[in-house]
Scaffold this motif. Sequence first.
Motif, PDB file in Angstrom:
ATOM      1  N   UNK A 123      88.994  24.871 -12.426  1.00  0.00           N
ATOM      2  CA  UNK A 123      89.389  24.015 -11.298  1.00  0.00           C
ATOM      3  C   UNK A 123      89.860  22.661 -11.826  1.00  0.00           C
ATOM      4  N   UNK A 124      89.103  22.141 -12.785  1.00  0.00           N
ATOM      5  CA  UNK A 124      89.509  20.901 -13.472  1.00  0.00           C
ATOM      6  C   UNK A 124      90.941  21.035 -13.998  1.00  0.00           C
ATOM      7  N   UNK A 125      91.184  22.101 -14.710  1.00  0.00           N
ATOM      8  CA  UNK A 125      92.492  22.310 -15.329  1.00  0.00           C
ATOM      9  C   UNK A 125      93.584  22.446 -14.275  1.00  0.00           C
ATOM     10  N   UNK A 126      93.285  23.202 -13.226  1.00  0.00           N
ATOM     11  CA  UNK A 126      94.284  23.373 -12.174  1.00  0.00           C
ATOM     12  C   UNK A 126      94.623  22.020 -11.554  1.00  0.00           C
ATOM     13  N   UNK A 127      93.611  21.167 -11.404  1.00  0.00           N
ATOM     14  CA  UNK A 127      93.864  19.834 -10.849  1.00  0.00           C
ATOM     15  C   UNK A 127      94.735  19.014 -11.799  1.00  0.00           C
ATOM     16  N   UNK A 128      94.453  19.080 -13.099  1.00  0.00           N
ATOM     17  CA  UNK A 128      95.278  18.316 -14.040  1.00  0.00           C
ATOM     18  C   UNK A 128      96.713  18.810 -14.014  1.00  0.00           C
ATOM     19  N   UNK A 129      96.892  20.129 -13.854  1.00  0.00           N
ATOM     20  CA  UNK A 129      98.256  20.659 -13.806  1.00  0.00           C
ATOM     21  C   UNK A 129      98.987  20.161 -12.563  1.00  0.00           C
ATOM     22  N   UNK A 130      98.281  20.171 -11.434  1.00  0.00           N
ATOM     23  CA  UNK A 130      98.890  19.697 -10.193  1.00  0.00           C
ATOM     24  C   UNK A 130      99.302  18.233 -10.345  1.00  0.00           C
ATOM     25  N   UNK A 131      98.409  17.438 -10.965  1.00  0.00           N
ATOM     26  CA  UNK A 131      98.700  16.023 -11.165  1.00  0.00           C
ATOM     27  C   UNK A 131      99.900  15.823 -12.073  1.00  0.00           C
ATOM     28  N   UNK A 132      99.878  16.519 -13.174  1.00  0.00           N
ATOM     29  CA  UNK A 132     100.964  16.373 -14.149  1.00  0.00           C
ATOM     30  C   UNK A 132     102.298  16.708 -13.496  1.00  0.00           C
ATOM     31  N   UNK A 133     102.275  17.725 -12.627  1.00  0.00           N
ATOM     32  CA  UNK A 133     103.492  18.111 -11.923  1.00  0.00           C
ATOM     33  C   UNK A 133     104.057  16.955 -11.097  1.00  0.00           C
ATOM     34  N   UNK A 134     103.171  16.039 -10.704  1.00  0.00           N
ATOM     35  CA  UNK A 134     103.633  14.886  -9.896  1.00  0.00           C
ATOM     36  C   UNK A 134     103.742  13.612 -10.722  1.00  0.00           C
ATOM     37  N   UNK A 135     103.613  13.749 -12.023  1.00  0.00           N
ATOM     38  CA  UNK A 135     103.827  12.590 -12.879  1.00  0.00           C
ATOM     39  C   UNK A 135     102.615  11.682 -13.036  1.00  0.00           C
ATOM     40  N   UNK A 136     101.459  12.108 -12.532  1.00  0.00           N
ATOM     41  CA  UNK A 136     100.242  11.323 -12.718  1.00  0.00           C
ATOM     42  C   UNK A 136      99.657  11.543 -14.118  1.00  0.00           C
ATOM     43  N   UNK A 137      98.959  10.559 -14.628  1.00  0.00           N
ATOM     44  CA  UNK A 137      98.172  10.774 -15.848  1.00  0.00           C
ATOM     45  C   UNK A 137      96.705  10.586 -15.468  1.00  0.00           C
ATOM     46  N   UNK A 138      95.835  10.955 -16.406  1.00  0.00           N
ATOM     47  CA  UNK A 138      94.404  10.753 -16.136  1.00  0.00           C
ATOM     48  C   UNK A 138      93.688  10.446 -17.444  1.00  0.00           C
ATOM     49  N   UNK A 321      93.582  26.366  -3.749  1.00  0.00           N
ATOM     50  CA  UNK A 321      94.700  26.329  -2.806  1.00  0.00           C
ATOM     51  C   UNK A 321      94.714  25.044  -1.976  1.00  0.00           C
ATOM     52  N   UNK A 322      93.562  24.666  -1.418  1.00  0.00           N
ATOM     53  CA  UNK A 322      93.537  23.528  -0.495  1.00  0.00           C
ATOM     54  C   UNK A 322      92.797  22.332  -1.055  1.00  0.00           C
ATOM     55  N   UNK A 323      91.708  22.605  -1.763  1.00  0.00           N
ATOM     56  CA  UNK A 323      90.850  21.508  -2.205  1.00  0.00           C
ATOM     57  C   UNK A 323      91.592  20.528  -3.103  1.00  0.00           C
ATOM     58  N   UNK A 324      92.299  21.023  -4.076  1.00  0.00           N
ATOM     59  CA  UNK A 324      92.905  20.133  -5.064  1.00  0.00           C
ATOM     60  C   UNK A 324      93.822  19.097  -4.414  1.00  0.00           C
TER      61      UNK A 324
END
Lengths: 336, 336, 336, 104, 104, 104
Positions: A123-138, A321-324
Amino acid sequence: MDAGADSTMAGFLELAAQNILSPVVLFFVLGVAAALARSDLSIPEAIAKTLALYLMMSIGFKGGVEVAKTGLTAQMLKTGAAGIVLSFLIPVLGFHLLRLVSRLPAVDAAAVAAHYGSISIVTFVAATEALRGQGFTFEGHLVAVAAIMETPAILSALVLARRYAPSAADAREPIGPLLREIGLNGSVVMLLGSFAIGWITGPKGLEPVAPFLVDLFRGVLCLFLLDMGLVAGRGMRAGWKDLSAATLGFAIAMPVVSALLAAALVPLTGLSAGGAAIFVTLAASASYIAVPAAMRIALPEARPSIYLTLSLGITFPFNLAFGIPLYQALAAFTVR
Amino acid sequence: MDAGADSTMAGFLELAAQNILSPVVLFFVLGVAAALARSDLSIPEAIAKTLALYLMMSIGFKGGVEVAKTGLTAQMLKTGAAGIVLSFLIPVLGFHLLRLVSRLPAVDAAAVAAHYGSISIVTFVAATEALRGQGFTFEGHLVAVAAIMETPAILSALVLARRYAPSAADAREPIGPLLREIGLNGSVVMLLGSFAIGWITGPKGLEPVAPFLVDLFRGVLCLFLLDMGLVAGRGMRAGWKDLSAATLGFAIAMPVVSALLAAALVPLTGLSAGGAAIFVTLAASASYIAVPAAMRIALPEARPSIYLTLSLGITFPFNLAFGIPLYQALAAFTVR
Amino acid sequence: MDAGADSTMAGFLELAAQNILSPVVLFFVLGVAAALARSDLSIPEAIAKTLALYLMMSIGFKGGVEVAKTGLTAQMLKTGAAGIVLSFLIPVLGFHLLRLVSRLPAVDAAAVAAHYGSISIVTFVAATEALRGQGFTFEGHLVAVAAIMETPAILSALVLARRYAPSAADAREPIGPLLREIGLNGSVVMLLGSFAIGWITGPKGLEPVAPFLVDLFRGVLCLFLLDMGLVAGRGMRAGWKDLSAATLGFAIAMPVVSALLAAALVPLTGLSAGGAAIFVTLAASASYIAVPAAMRIALPEARPSIYLTLSLGITFPFNLAFGIPLYQALAAFTVR
Amino acid sequence: MVDMHPKKRVEIVVEAPALHRLTDALDRAGVTGYTIVPALAGRGRGGSWSGEGLAGDAGRMVIVVSIVDAARADAVVSGVYAVLARQIGVVSVSDVAVIRADHF
Amino acid sequence: MVDMHPKKRVEIVVEAPALHRLTDALDRAGVTGYTIVPALAGRGRGGSWSGEGLAGDAGRMVIVVSIVDAARADAVVSGVYAVLARQIGVVSVSDVAVIRADHF
Amino acid sequence: MVDMHPKKRVEIVVEAPALHRLTDALDRAGVTGYTIVPALAGRGRGGSWSGEGLAGDAGRMVIVVSIVDAARADAVVSGVYAVLARQIGVVSVSDVAVIRADHF
Ligand SMILES: Nc1ncnc2c1ncn2[C@@H]1O[C@H](COP(=O)(O)O)[C@@H](O)[C@H]1O
Ligand SMILES: Nc1ncnc2c1ncn2[C@@H]1O[C@H](COP(=O)(O)O)[C@@H](O)[C@H]1O
Ligand SMILES: Nc1ncnc2c1ncn2[C@@H]1O[C@H](COP(=O)(O)O)[C@@H](O)[C@H]1O
Ligand code: NA
Ligand code: NA
Ligand code: NA
């Protein structure tokens, strides 16, 4: 609702749609569908284990490299402390919530609660992927925070079980070796070890291994999520009958509650918007590898058909699907 | 020591430091540490086998492509001959050295000696990576030399065992089929087969498969070295009690002796500086896959806890961390 | 022969030579040679399964992305219909041809015929690689056509067996569940599922996973063909004694007959030159994964040593080395 | 009811590098078949082992199960013993009943 | 002819997370060795399971086979039972004959 | 001392594509459970096979072990035989003792 909230909602819906139609989520859906249709599609156990190790190696290494760039900061310690607090606290909350809404025996409730206090790396990884897709860093150190949050929840759950289900969780089983076993769990060692190596070698060390650890990451993630979908779908088929509406509802409400709790702590950590989204997602995620194995030892009377189905069969897909996107929207508020 | 030697020493220390802090070595260390701490971190057998095959495929193919560029040269034959001589000779030396310093029975000493005469492909690979990091190149045909050096040492050791431990190594076991088995060993076939394919197809054939065989190489190597660390660490824990100070000392002295021997032969081969470093490293490396399996058949009375611990538990880490820069420095002298 | 045919012949020979010396074919040859020489080189079962799944995932996804670009067209439906017709028809032809030239019992003949009516995905892939090497493109929906052509042949063969070998293929075994089992076969689900995901996400979805699904493809294909060579070689060694000159001849003539049949249908499909070559190759290819497993259930009296040796041991290598360039030359005529 | 016939089940835990020697010995002893089963790990007097992470055969065990005719059991065990005397391994024999006696 | 000695073969199907506890119990009960065999899938009263796709230990079973002296069999089964009473698993014991009695 | 109860151990070597049919037959015969064990390779009257490198199910064997009540053993073997009569496979039955009789 004012215009800001409106556009937030529109933004959230767009995020959610974009998320659901990403290959990663679609491969998970494919896996669930194949399992429910009783296809014999399956990933060999040796491969599933190695894919999981690869993900640990990759995110650990990349996180360590990030930390090598920034150096050790007070923010890290604060985030780590917040993570530990959440991991201890969420099970207590979850346990009582579950007892309130369902008739689940105390030992089952404690085991379920342990899962929600701990975290899910995918779930962590999926969230990082979603973020990266939008240009966010963490912040890279969140990888270490994830590792730290795995274990306290188990301790919490054991204390709850010993109090509320003394016959099932008698004191015969010493708690020390158990915690040692969980702390030296292969995936935790891989994650923290790779993190340390990334930290030591820095960006120069990442370069030669980047084609393996960075470039392949998303494709491998798809394959792993297909596998998780297959396992989750198989679990849904088998575990359905042991679940009630109340426990199902819990599996969707609890991550949101945890996310709110984490969001409340975000301002204390000083995390960036991207980092906050990850941190909130971590809190909202539920373990499905480390904690189930620990529960088989620590609370063998608790039924895996309940905790695995809730964690992997309901909460994981919900988060994916929804949480992230939801947690991301939530985190956006906290760092304003 | 004159200034030249001084700067050589400084250069060596820098090389050594750089080497030890490379991801490849650090992942090996992680594996050893995890095994010693009794973590359950492990790589499934099917994956370990495939990683080993992948490494063979990659270095074989790349070596063949290099040879396709240069064509067959006299240098190759000379280097091959020198390799065969070393593989026959080193076990004889090792056996007598071991008998001199330790009280190891002859059959154990012969088995250990076979390992040091043969070679370790992963040590070879680690040396090539270290070289590449410094901009050195090396002759592609050394891959074939490595394959050729695997077997003669076994023959040498059998002759020694039949002479000095006739009861253990009686002549019941015909030597022909054994050598055939070793020569057709999966990893040798993969190495030489890929070498031949690389030679046939040349650089044009490498291009489409380069993302798999070239780009991933270093990352996969890290994973394989983690695995080797796990196996070596497990072996250290188990094999420690069978070892004496003398045998431990042997496991560090012998590779250096072999390296000196090889360095003496370098001028006859006409190898480049990079090639010489690889050749010396090959001689100094000790087998831990092919020879142990052969010894279980040819000299079953010899104890694996001794030869595997020495080869994989002592010599391999020594070579990986200190040997490789040392042999490189040594080779630099021979090609001036 | 006129000049055009002459140059066609020269072109074909060049294609064939180029094809035979490609790494993919050479790794297959290496596998066969290693198996015949009784080397212990082998790919673990878990890896072989995963490599096959990876190939399905990759070609499915890439095919879907192509279709996302073009949208659904009448051509697809026409090609699909032509594929289904061929899959039904070829077994009937094959069965009678086999009964004519050999003394194979009807149940064996029906089982063999099923393999030739169905398709081999690796032959498909090898053909696409050969085409890509020459700058040809092909229609993405052929991936779906391949999936569709897997099953009808089995139905055809069962009808033949029930008619000509009623004792072996009695009606005890209901045909519905069997077809469902085959249709939900893991590799079909992976192929069609990845195709659907590629279609949904389009080129934007492919981008992040391209290093895994696209760049590695050819290298992984080499490893898989090595494995197929090993299995085929082992099968040749074991199955040889059950084969006659007539059945061997069939294994080479039948794909050519199927190819001619498919070539006759090409004009109805409106496929491009590249697409036509793939379509003809599909018809000419023989199954070696899905159909053998189905035959063990549907026609257990049929001998695997016959159908597997013919399909994997003779027809597959023939297609790989000679068939693919031949079918390409053939297809070139049909689209003029 | 299906007819059952008494046979012997020979189970051999053997180190992987010696597997071919063992199956050759079974072939020579005239067994009609055997099945090889993987082992993950184990412990014996010689300490413990695990197949995890091993890229080679040394240090790994496999299990060979062969159902043999009682009349042939002695010869089989002798043949196996001849191979295993020098290798790492354990042999046990038990009574079983099989259907399709012609198979053995 | 090779001398054969009667022993007991203890076969335990046990959930993977409890494996170490089980082998510790075997060690404490003084068995001379055991071999661990993978299981792919199965069914019991608690439903069916499959190891396919599992990245973790939970939900997977393994099999432990130990050949023990008849005199020690009771103690071994008791020791195993103490562990397995709370875990998922099945224990069965059968008669076997072994060569090399000193091994056990 | 733990109470032991006599049961039958049914061991079936079966070709992988027929596995589901076999477990369905076991279910119909009313067994309380079974465990599936992988096989690596083997030899029978039909020649030798190996699972190595196989991407599909054909040509591979697996082993199914089921502990059943003696009273039910005949029915189980008959059910299994009905499936296996047309497939490749070997069935053997032996005596075992189990703890927790209620389990079977
Ligand atoms: N009593 C036993 N029961 C089952 N397996 C055994 C037993 N003793 C030894 N083994 C197996 O055989 C291997 C070698 O045994 P040993 O030669 O005693 O070290 C062990 O690692 C186990 O896998
Ligand atoms: N009668 C049996 N025979 C063989 N294996 C069994 C049997 N009963 C249970 N098992 C195995 O033990 C696991 C757990 O059983 P249970 O606790 O009955 O659900 C099953 O999934 C099977 O792998
Ligand atoms: N006597 C036997 N003991 C153990 N396994 C056997 C035996 N006979 C056959 N098998 C197994 O069953 C498979 C098929 O046997 P068959 O039908 O005789 O070719 C073999 O390849 C072995 O794996
Ligand atoms: Na959580
Ligand atoms: Na050497
Ligand atoms: Na076809």
